[in-house]
Design an enzyme around this catalytic site. Structure first.
Site, PDB file in Angstrom:
ATOM      1  N   GLY A 207     -48.711 126.027  53.179  1.00 43.46           N
ATOM      2  CA  GLY A 207     -49.512 124.996  53.830  1.00 43.46           C
ATOM      3  C   GLY A 207     -48.979 124.672  55.210  1.00 43.46           C
ATOM      4  O   GLY A 207     -48.399 125.523  55.882  1.00 43.46           O
ATOM      5  N   SER A 208     -49.145 123.423  55.607  1.00 43.51           N
ATOM      6  CA  SER A 208     -48.837 123.034  56.980  1.00 43.51           C
ATOM      7  C   SER A 208     -47.346 122.795  57.178  1.00 43.51           C
ATOM      8  O   SER A 208     -46.595 122.572  56.224  1.00 43.51           O
ATOM      9  CB  SER A 208     -49.580 121.743  57.322  1.00 43.51           C
ATOM     10  OG  SER A 208     -49.034 120.664  56.585  1.00 43.51           O
ATOM     11  N   GLY A 211     -46.598 119.013  56.097  1.00 45.14           N
ATOM     12  CA  GLY A 211     -46.573 118.829  54.653  1.00 45.14           C
ATOM     13  C   GLY A 211     -45.427 119.581  54.002  1.00 45.14           C
ATOM     14  O   GLY A 211     -44.733 119.062  53.118  1.00 45.14           O
ATOM     15  N   GLY A 212     -45.224 120.795  54.460  1.00 38.43           N
ATOM     16  CA  GLY A 212     -44.164 121.615  53.874  1.00 38.43           C
ATOM     17  C   GLY A 212     -42.787 121.055  54.167  1.00 38.43           C
ATOM     18  O   GLY A 212     -41.909 121.059  53.301  1.00 38.43           O
ATOM     19  N   GLU A 231     -43.981 128.315  52.862  1.00 36.19           N
ATOM     20  CA  GLU A 231     -44.593 129.139  53.916  1.00 36.19           C
ATOM     21  C   GLU A 231     -45.421 128.171  54.738  1.00 36.19           C
ATOM     22  O   GLU A 231     -46.422 127.653  54.260  1.00 36.19           O
ATOM     23  CB  GLU A 231     -45.423 130.241  53.254  1.00 36.19           C
ATOM     24  CG  GLU A 231     -45.831 131.347  54.200  1.00 36.19           C
ATOM     25  CD  GLU A 231     -47.265 131.205  54.636  1.00 36.19           C
ATOM     26  OE1 GLU A 231     -47.501 130.429  55.591  1.00 36.19           O
ATOM     27  OE2 GLU A 231     -48.138 131.844  54.029  1.00 36.19           O
ATOM     28  N   CYS A 268     -53.026 132.151  57.820  1.00 39.64           N
ATOM     29  CA  CYS A 268     -51.698 131.854  58.371  1.00 39.64           C
ATOM     30  C   CYS A 268     -51.222 132.977  59.272  1.00 39.64           C
ATOM     31  O   CYS A 268     -50.272 132.798  60.021  1.00 39.64           O
ATOM     32  CB  CYS A 268     -50.690 131.591  57.261  1.00 39.64           C
ATOM     33  SG  CYS A 268     -50.761 132.794  55.943  1.00 39.64           S
TER      34      CYS A 268
END
Lengths: 486, 486
Positions: A207-208, A211-212, A231, A268
């Site tokens: 994800g982002s 957030g990650g 990732e 991505c």
């Protein structure tokens, strides 16, 4: 009707059951696991039509793309079955006792293999509702490695997540897998609670960056820190040499635009920065390229984030719009921006930044060595691409530098499309991932959910099968330092 | 006269030079690296006498122990040379393009290997002034992997660290290694500054839980988090079955006492908890065992910490002194404490806790199943030991549980003495280490300082040698999924 958030009591119970199931599943045979992965793959294929219909409603992704994604998802489940049977994943090593070991002390009998890490938490992604979601690569590799899995569903496709969970659980039950081996929780708080649960032993995320990183920080600050395989974000720069630009300009433009706008840019590995020679006319070709029309993105949050990211880049003094437009209301439209390589280097923190959606920044250079200079200032990337000719001397400088920055370095192919293979590497230095030594796609992904254990002087009957004298699994092993293929 | 703390300017300059050297060293050949490791090993052996004399003054460790440690240190440098030449460490994988790849999309040509991670920071340990210090295992594996190394010297042996640094640097210079490839900084602040330096790409540590966790937290909270390979604390429980106790009581007592008191108990693998059957007389044998006399520990901080840890355990309601004494002034004396397995389970957080020095807690059980119950509540351990007989049915329950808790599980051998081999695993779940998937001893340790890179559709001439069609290095590779031994 949506799926309600999982209550705290239910999260705790799901994790507890997963831990119990993990303790059983770690003792399963390779055959058990191959059977389970195959059953899940078959069930996904069998239920593809109904799952794809739900996915279309929730994600706006077109049906052919989703059908291909289901095929990829069941394929990678079966590929992990092949990985299991081949056996190298165990990294089995046997050192026999050696009284003359030159270290200065006798060597004991030591035997080492990789074993399951314990229950794994998987945060599903928005942009691949199958391949990086409930039954996606992280779940497949964690199950293959011998672990129970708790998925935190992505809020973008909750009903699909629930339907997929049912398909997976029914398939696992049909082959006699332990109850509780696989389950899904819903809601941000449920995900955080599960990540903090002492029973969870590793987590994976796609994800982002924001957030990650927040979840990585939680994983790292637990009383017992655990591996967090995130990732996150990547710009995926691409570098066009002078000779390539002059020889194949139109081909390059068409390939680039297709790679930027496929899946509405929500990949991505989308190439977000393209370096081209200033006097090649390539920017003019790009300015007149045929771009697809506006298209809905996965959800409103992603659309808002895309508009903000494009606006931030487009408003930079050194940036102008090359093709498409930035300001339209309604669904976002593809847009190409333009700057110079000199500006890119001078303010790389602002300009080399992910715009998740159908946008890219084209930067013109005067001298090919500027490409190397830009490569030197890159943050970690999932991919970096060189579009060149084999006699480009600049490539011998550029490729080694890009290899220090990206997990995958491409030559004359575009980075979107991540093949699931033995040699794939989907990862890279931060912020591409939070775990630079690992991959989330391909056969090597299984290693993330394993940990090494050595047995010293252990009787044969008490050893795991992979380490017994007779090699009952028939797998490749390293014996006294030498690799033996069964 | 001691060694002054490295100034902030000097730390920054040392790290910067290391980064420049790392960029050169990553392109060195395997032959270059084997030569460098061998030169360092030869130089250590040649300077052993003067280094050992300095080490004796600074660490209080006896000369034979230090001489053995130098031998171990030069051995492991040479072993990493063998690892390099064997080639499997590169994990070379080649997938040829395949238009019929069953994923649903053609497979591109993908080739993957492990490459150097970048400059590595090594925090040296107090208790192994050679093998886990300046020229120790972490430095050896990081250099072997193709990285520059900055060592943060341990405050317990600064002069030895400076002398060793000179020996290592002169050896590297003699074989033409890049300037700045290896250097050492001194002082806590210098270590923290280096750890925060954006150029450092990984760190390794051997030491206490408190110190290691503080540094782990710094590594994880950097803008770019980096891998932190910390080897922290371990209790190393040992479990004696009923039959073993009755058959070999005296042998077990002697072996255990030797393992607890060797190097004055200052080994991370010292067995700190021993479970014995209550009615076997083993505790009586332990009570009358011959213990060594008081001995100076490595430094005052460790001596103070030892006294505090022993006092905390000894003052527990369920604990009494079995042999030795806790309260003497002067150098610490070996001590054995006694409790019950039931108490151990009931308050495992207090009682199963490292006492770094010559002490252990003996716990008596009524029923062998209590050993499994104690195993179930363990935190992560470097080692766990079973002392048993091959027909002990309890072992088939106990060993698999211990394998989930420890990096190394032993049978009828004591855990002190960590052989440097291909199959060694020195690691374990937190708090044994901060990186459960890795080892800090043995051939596999090199993997910590490597990261995977895939090359897609890359011309042969632009590929690293390990991935070229002709296999010029002659190494084992995985080709289209199948392992090939050159």
């Amino acid at each position: 009707m949506t799926v309600p958030a999982t209550t705290p009591d239910d999260v705790a119970a799901i994790v507890r059951r997963a831990a119990e199931a993990s303790a059983l599943w770690r003792r399963s045979t390779i055959g058990d696991r191959v059977g389970a992965l195959g059953a899940v793959a078959d069930a996904l294929d069998a239920h593809a039509d109904e799952l794809i219909a739900e996915a279309q409603r929730e994600t706006h992704l077109p049906e052919p793309r989703l059908r291909g994604e289901v095929r990829r998802t069941s394929f990678q489940l079966r590929l992990f079955g092949e990985v299991l049977e081949e056996g190298t994943w165990l990294d089995a090593r046997i050192d026999h006792a050696d009284g003359d070991w030159p270290m200065g002390a006798p060597r004991p009998d030591l035997r080492r293999q990789l074993e399951p890490i314990g229950p794994v938490l998987v945060f599903a992604a928005s942009n691949f509702p199958f391949a990086f979601s409930v039954a996606g690569g992280d779940s497949a590799s964690a199950l293959a490695a011998g672990n129970a899995v708790v998925v935190k569903a992505h809020r973008g496709h909750p009903r699909l997540s629930a339907a997929t969970t049912t398909v997976v659980r029914d398939a696992l039950t049909s082959v006699g897998a332990p109850a509780g081996l696989f389950d899904t929780v819903y809601g941000t708080e449920a995900g955080v609670q599960a990540l903090k649960d002492p029973l969870i032993q590793a987590a994976a995320f796609t994800g982002s960056i924001a957030g990650g990183r927040a979840l990585f920080d939680i994983a790292a600050s637990r009383p017992q820190p655990i591996p967090f395989y995130g990732e996150l974000g990547s710009v995926n720069p691409a570098f066009v040499t002078r000779s390539a630009a002059s020889e194949r300009g139109q081909d390059i433009v068409e390939g680039f635009v297709a790679s930027v706008t496929g899946s509405a840019g929500q990949l991505c590995t989308k190439p977000g920065v393209l370096l081209v020679p200033a006097d090649s006319g390539l920017d003019a070709l790009l300015a007149s390229a045929s771009l697809p029309g506006p298209a809905p993105l996965l959800n409103d949050g992603i659309a808002d984030g895309f508009r903000e990211a494009v606006e931030a880049t487009a408003s930079h003094d050194a940036v102008e719009v090359l093709a498409g437009s930035t300001g339209a209301s309604g669904d976002p439209a593809p847009v190409l921006l333009r700057t110079t390589a000199a500006a890119l280097r001078a303010d790389h923190e602002s300009l080399i930044s992910e715009m998740f959606g159908p946008a890219a920044l084209v930067a013109t250079y005067e001298d090919e060595t500027e490409m190397v200079a830009v490569a030197e200032v890159l943050e970690g990337q999932l991919t970096a691409t060189v579009v060149g000719s084999e006699d480009d001397t600049i490539a011998t400088e550029l490729v080694p530098v890009l290899a220090t920055k990206a997990g995958r370095v491409l030559w004359n192919q575009w980075p979107t499309g991540v093949s699931v293979t033995w040699a794939q590497q989907h990862g890279g230095p931060y912020p591409a991932t939070t775990a630079v030594g690992t991959t989330s796609v391909g056969a090597a992904a299984i290693t993330r959910f394993l940990r090494p254990v050595s047995y010293q002087n252990m009787p044969d009957a008490l050893l795991p099968p992979a380490l017994r004298a007779a090699n009952p699994l028939g797998i490749p092993r390293r014996v006294d330092g030498a690799l033996t293929t069964s």
